[in-house]
Design a protein around this motif. Structure first.
Motif, PDB file in Angstrom:
ATOM      1  N   THR A  56       0.813  -1.222   0.000  1.00 59.60           N
ATOM      2  CA  THR A  56       0.000   0.000   0.000  1.00 59.60           C
ATOM      3  C   THR A  56       0.845   1.271   0.000  1.00 59.60           C
ATOM      4  OG1 THR A  56      -0.086  -0.137   2.419  1.00 59.60           O
ATOM      5  CG2 THR A  56      -1.952  -1.046   1.202  1.00 59.60           C
ATOM      6  N   TYR A  57       2.169   1.121   0.082  1.00 58.13           N
ATOM      7  CA  TYR A  57       3.037   2.292   0.236  1.00 58.13           C
ATOM      8  C   TYR A  57       3.294   2.982  -1.112  1.00 58.13           C
ATOM      9  CZ  TYR A  57       7.507   4.749   0.827  1.00 58.13           C
ATOM     10  OH  TYR A  57       8.519   5.674   0.789  1.00 58.13           O
ATOM     11  N   VAL A  58       3.855   2.249  -2.065  1.00 65.32           N
ATOM     12  CA  VAL A  58       4.059   2.761  -3.426  1.00 65.32           C
ATOM     13  C   VAL A  58       3.666   1.648  -4.401  1.00 65.32           C
ATOM     14  CG1 VAL A  58       5.887   4.421  -2.846  1.00 65.32           C
ATOM     15  CG2 VAL A  58       6.495   2.052  -3.372  1.00 65.32           C
ATOM     16  N   PRO A  59       3.618   1.930  -5.704  1.00 68.52           N
ATOM     17  CA  PRO A  59       3.230   0.872  -6.658  1.00 68.52           C
ATOM     18  C   PRO A  59       4.305  -0.212  -6.768  1.00 68.52           C
ATOM     19  CG  PRO A  59       2.944   3.056  -7.627  1.00 68.52           C
ATOM     20  CD  PRO A  59       3.751   3.230  -6.376  1.00 68.52           C
ATOM     21  N   ALA A  60       4.343  -1.098  -5.802  1.00 72.09           N
ATOM     22  CA  ALA A  60       5.304  -2.203  -5.759  1.00 72.09           C
ATOM     23  C   ALA A  60       4.770  -3.237  -4.790  1.00 72.09           C
ATOM     24  CB  ALA A  60       6.673  -1.710  -5.270  1.00 72.09           C
ATOM     25  N   HIS A  61       4.951  -4.524  -5.107  1.00 68.97           N
ATOM     26  CA  HIS A  61       4.565  -5.570  -4.155  1.00 68.97           C
ATOM     27  C   HIS A  61       5.384  -6.825  -4.400  1.00 68.97           C
ATOM     28  CE1 HIS A  61       1.342  -7.774  -6.749  1.00 68.97           C
ATOM     29  NE2 HIS A  61       2.100  -7.054  -7.521  1.00 68.97           N
ATOM     30  N   GLY A  62       5.559  -7.611  -3.346  1.00 67.02           N
ATOM     31  CA  GLY A  62       6.425  -8.786  -3.409  1.00 67.02           C
ATOM     32  C   GLY A  62       6.093  -9.732  -4.553  1.00 67.02           C
ATOM     33  N   PRO A  63       4.823 -10.151  -4.714  1.00 69.36           N
ATOM     34  CA  PRO A  63       4.514 -11.064  -5.817  1.00 69.36           C
ATOM     35  C   PRO A  63       4.855 -10.465  -7.185  1.00 69.36           C
ATOM     36  CG  PRO A  63       2.718 -11.030  -4.226  1.00 69.36           C
ATOM     37  CD  PRO A  63       3.674  -9.943  -3.818  1.00 69.36           C
ATOM     38  N   GLY A  64       4.808  -9.127  -7.283  1.00 61.66           N
ATOM     39  CA  GLY A  64       5.154  -8.462  -8.543  1.00 61.66           C
ATOM     40  C   GLY A  64       6.630  -8.637  -8.886  1.00 61.66           C
ATOM     41  N   THR A  71       9.270 -13.128 -15.981  1.00 62.74           N
ATOM     42  CA  THR A  71       9.198 -12.533 -17.315  1.00 62.74           C
ATOM     43  C   THR A  71      10.589 -12.214 -17.862  1.00 62.74           C
ATOM     44  OG1 THR A  71       7.053 -11.578 -16.782  1.00 62.74           O
ATOM     45  CG2 THR A  71       8.241 -10.583 -18.620  1.00 62.74           C
ATOM     46  N   MET A  72      11.487 -11.737 -16.978  1.00 65.03           N
ATOM     47  CA  MET A  72      12.788 -11.238 -17.453  1.00 65.03           C
ATOM     48  C   MET A  72      13.883 -12.295 -17.506  1.00 65.03           C
ATOM     49  SD  MET A  72      13.112  -7.495 -15.632  1.00 65.03           S
ATOM     50  CE  MET A  72      12.937  -8.117 -13.949  1.00 65.03           C
ATOM     51  N   ALA A  73      13.669 -13.424 -16.832  1.00 61.92           N
ATOM     52  CA  ALA A  73      14.765 -14.390 -16.644  1.00 61.92           C
ATOM     53  C   ALA A  73      15.424 -14.782 -17.966  1.00 61.92           C
ATOM     54  CB  ALA A  73      14.255 -15.629 -15.917  1.00 61.92           C
ATOM     55  N   PRO A  96       9.409  -2.872 -19.762  1.00 59.74           N
ATOM     56  CA  PRO A  96       9.479  -1.437 -19.425  1.00 59.74           C
ATOM     57  C   PRO A  96       8.837  -1.166 -18.064  1.00 59.74           C
ATOM     58  CG  PRO A  96       8.703  -1.765 -21.675  1.00 59.74           C
ATOM     59  CD  PRO A  96       8.710  -3.119 -21.024  1.00 59.74           C
ATOM     60  N   GLY A  97       9.396  -0.188 -17.342  1.00 64.57           N
ATOM     61  CA  GLY A  97       8.865   0.131 -16.006  1.00 64.57           C
ATOM     62  C   GLY A  97       9.195  -0.968 -15.008  1.00 64.57           C
ATOM     63  N   HIS A  98       8.314  -1.168 -14.022  1.00 66.38           N
ATOM     64  CA  HIS A  98       8.493  -2.236 -13.024  1.00 66.38           C
ATOM     65  C   HIS A  98       9.898  -2.223 -12.426  1.00 66.38           C
ATOM     66  CE1 HIS A  98       4.599  -4.072 -14.041  1.00 66.38           C
ATOM     67  NE2 HIS A  98       4.890  -3.710 -15.275  1.00 66.38           N
ATOM     68  N   LEU A  99      10.359  -1.027 -12.069  1.00 67.52           N
ATOM     69  CA  LEU A  99      11.742  -0.860 -11.598  1.00 67.52           C
ATOM     70  C   LEU A  99      12.029  -1.707 -10.371  1.00 67.52           C
ATOM     71  CD1 LEU A  99      11.947   3.012 -12.042  1.00 67.52           C
ATOM     72  CD2 LEU A  99      12.893   1.253 -13.541  1.00 67.52           C
ATOM     73  N   ASN A 268      15.183   0.125  -4.079  1.00 69.89           N
ATOM     74  CA  ASN A 268      14.226  -0.779  -4.731  1.00 69.89           C
ATOM     75  C   ASN A 268      13.243   0.017  -5.597  1.00 69.89           C
ATOM     76  OD1 ASN A 268      11.339  -2.506  -4.235  1.00 69.89           O
ATOM     77  ND2 ASN A 268      13.110  -3.647  -4.953  1.00 69.89           N
ATOM     78  N   ARG A 269      12.850   1.187  -5.116  1.00 73.48           N
ATOM     79  CA  ARG A 269      11.888   1.997  -5.877  1.00 73.48           C
ATOM     80  C   ARG A 269      12.463   2.506  -7.196  1.00 73.48           C
ATOM     81  NH1 ARG A 269      11.010   6.301  -2.475  1.00 73.48           N
ATOM     82  NH2 ARG A 269      12.529   7.527  -3.610  1.00 73.48           N
ATOM     83  N   VAL A 270      13.744   2.917  -7.195  1.00 73.73           N
ATOM     84  CA  VAL A 270      14.324   3.524  -8.397  1.00 73.73           C
ATOM     85  C   VAL A 270      14.938   2.493  -9.329  1.00 73.73           C
ATOM     86  CG1 VAL A 270      14.743   5.673  -7.139  1.00 73.73           C
ATOM     87  CG2 VAL A 270      16.633   4.052  -7.470  1.00 73.73           C
ATOM     88  N   GLY A 271      14.936   1.216  -8.940  1.00 69.19           N
ATOM     89  CA  GLY A 271      15.398   0.166  -9.843  1.00 69.19           C
ATOM     90  C   GLY A 271      16.823  -0.293  -9.608  1.00 69.19           C
ATOM     91  N   GLY A 272      17.404   0.084  -8.466  1.00 69.52           N
ATOM     92  CA  GLY A 272      18.720  -0.450  -8.118  1.00 69.52           C
ATOM     93  C   GLY A 272      19.824   0.586  -8.191  1.00 69.52           C
ATOM     94  N   LEU A 273      21.048   0.116  -7.932  1.00 70.96           N
ATOM     95  CA  LEU A 273      22.211   1.005  -7.826  1.00 70.96           C
ATOM     96  C   LEU A 273      22.581   1.660  -9.153  1.00 70.96           C
ATOM     97  CD1 LEU A 273      24.411  -1.313  -5.581  1.00 70.96           C
ATOM     98  CD2 LEU A 273      23.695   1.005  -4.966  1.00 70.96           C
ATOM     99  N   THR A 274      22.426   0.911 -10.246  1.00 69.16           N
ATOM    100  CA  THR A 274      22.832   1.456 -11.548  1.00 69.16           C
ATOM    101  C   THR A 274      22.059   2.730 -11.869  1.00 69.16           C
ATOM    102  OG1 THR A 274      23.394  -0.760 -12.301  1.00 69.16           O
ATOM    103  CG2 THR A 274      23.047   0.904 -14.010  1.00 69.16           C
TER     104      THR A 274
END
Ligand code: MG
Length: 369
Positions: A56-64, A71-73, A96-99, A268-274
């Motif tokens: 409920t905090y931001v658009p992100a959740h564990g199952p996602g 999808t990316m593997a 695309p997205g889903h950082l 985690n929100r911005v998609g990592g260190l890179t």
């Protein structure tokens, strides 16, 4: 070097105490964590973690995260994990997205890169500052005395930085909370009042102007960047931007338009260190200080954030966060940097410098190879 196997683990991380955000609007009791183990044909192994702060905090959740990894593997297997931007490009092209789903892969790649060249991630990010970073507590919203009690318990562990959660429609209560904590603030302490988007523009104006004499910093006192820009015009208190700092484009806009004085970068929100290091560089080029944090999680997530925090000069870093101290479970006993006397300090261990105990993670919920 090639990525040959991705193992995915799902682990619930219960919080020691119920945690309230937004003046009691949102409750959190358990974090849904995803750990990944990246194996290579060179024998090097990297670890990553993605732990959103609930759903409920931001658009992100564990199952996602776990669905995104599925999808990316196929696009990640076979790549050289040391070539971070090629891995980033492959993930962005595939999904695309889903950082937040990409962040654990990025973290594991940095871990392997560091091990392959015998440098810590902080050194790879530009060079490790010798001093550690103050760890911030996270103070659940509640009655003023309840909140001060939490601050005091963290003080007992040496903490000198605190993120006190305010926000909600009872503006008088927020004014009371802030004045109570400030009246009891110790010299040298860093206290951030984190609204987590829970004010309307009117509520932000009322509270921030009522305590303007204190000169305290407010984090995310409105829902959107447009809201923050308008709140900025009618208040004088410093503003930190957190939940609406997601992309490099956000960072450029905030810096250029002067929407905030401080960046709250959550990896985690911005998609990592890179991706986060580019946002760090925009901040440093514009005289903007930073809080560097995980969105939540174990010592692995804390350590990733501590590496980035320790890669910048003292004058730019406000604090990082030690979420591990809020959990009942430790997935890496005896491994990784811990909060000592209020500071988290990275050592020279190559890569991430922390490895979970696989027995504590259970069997993988998915393996891609
Ligand atoms: Mg925040």
């Amino acid at each position: 070097m090639k990525i040959t196997r991705i193992s995915v683990y799902h682990k619930d991380l219960p919080l020691k105490d119920p945690y309230w955000l937004s003046g009691g609007r949102l409750l959190f009791e358990v974090l849904d964590a995803t750990f990944i183990k990246l194996e290579t044909d060179a024998g090097l192994v990297g670890w990553g973690e993605g732990t959103p702060w609930g759903n409920t905090y931001v658009p992100a959740h564990g199952p996602g995260i776990r669905a995104g990894l599925e999808t990316m593997a196929g696009s990640i297997l076979g790549l050289d994990p040391r070539k971070l931007e090629l891995v980033e490009y492959a993930m962005d092209k595939c999904l695309p997205g889903h950082l937040y789903a990409k962040s654990p892969i990025d973290m594991a790649c940095w871990d392997i890169l560091g091990q392959s060249c015998d440098l810590s991630i902080a050194d790879l990010l530009g060079g490790k500052r010798e001093t550690g970073t103050p760890a911030a507590s996270s103070v659940s919203s509640g009655e003023p005395d309840y909140m001060l009690g939490i601050v005091n318990s963290y003080r007992g562990m040496g903490y000198v930085a605190h993120s006190a959660k305010v926000g909600g429609s009872d503006t008088d209560k927020d004014i009371e909370r802030i004045r109570h904590i400030e009246a009891n603030r110790k010299p040298g302490e860093i206290v951030l009042y984190d609204v987590n988007r829970a004010w309307t523009r009117r509520e932000a104006s009322i509270v921030m102007n009522a305590v303007a004499d204190l000169g305290v910093t407010f984090e995310q006192p409105g829902e959107t960047l447009d809201d923050l820009a308008e709140i900025r015009k009618v208040t004088t208190s410093p503003i930190s931007v957190d939940e609406t700092l997601v992309t490099l484009q956000d960072a450029c806009r905030i810096a250029r338009e002067g929407i905030a004085d401080v960046f709250g970068i959550k990896l985690n929100r911005v998609g990592g260190l890179t991706k986060a290091r580019r946002i760090r560089d925009v901040a440093m080029a514009h005289g903007i200080q930073m809080f560097i944090m995980a969105t939540g999680g174990s010592v692995l997530a804390d350590t990733e954030a501590a590496h980035l925090a320790q890669s910048m000069p003292d004058e730019f870093i406000r604090a990082c966060w030690s979420c591990q101290d809020m959990l009942t479970v430790d997935v890496a006993p005896g491994s990784g940097p811990r909060c000592v006397d209020g500071f988290i300090t990275i050592d020279d261990t190559p890569g991430l410098g922390v490895v979970p105990d696989e027995n504590l993670l259970g069997d993988p919920v998915a393996v891609y190879e």
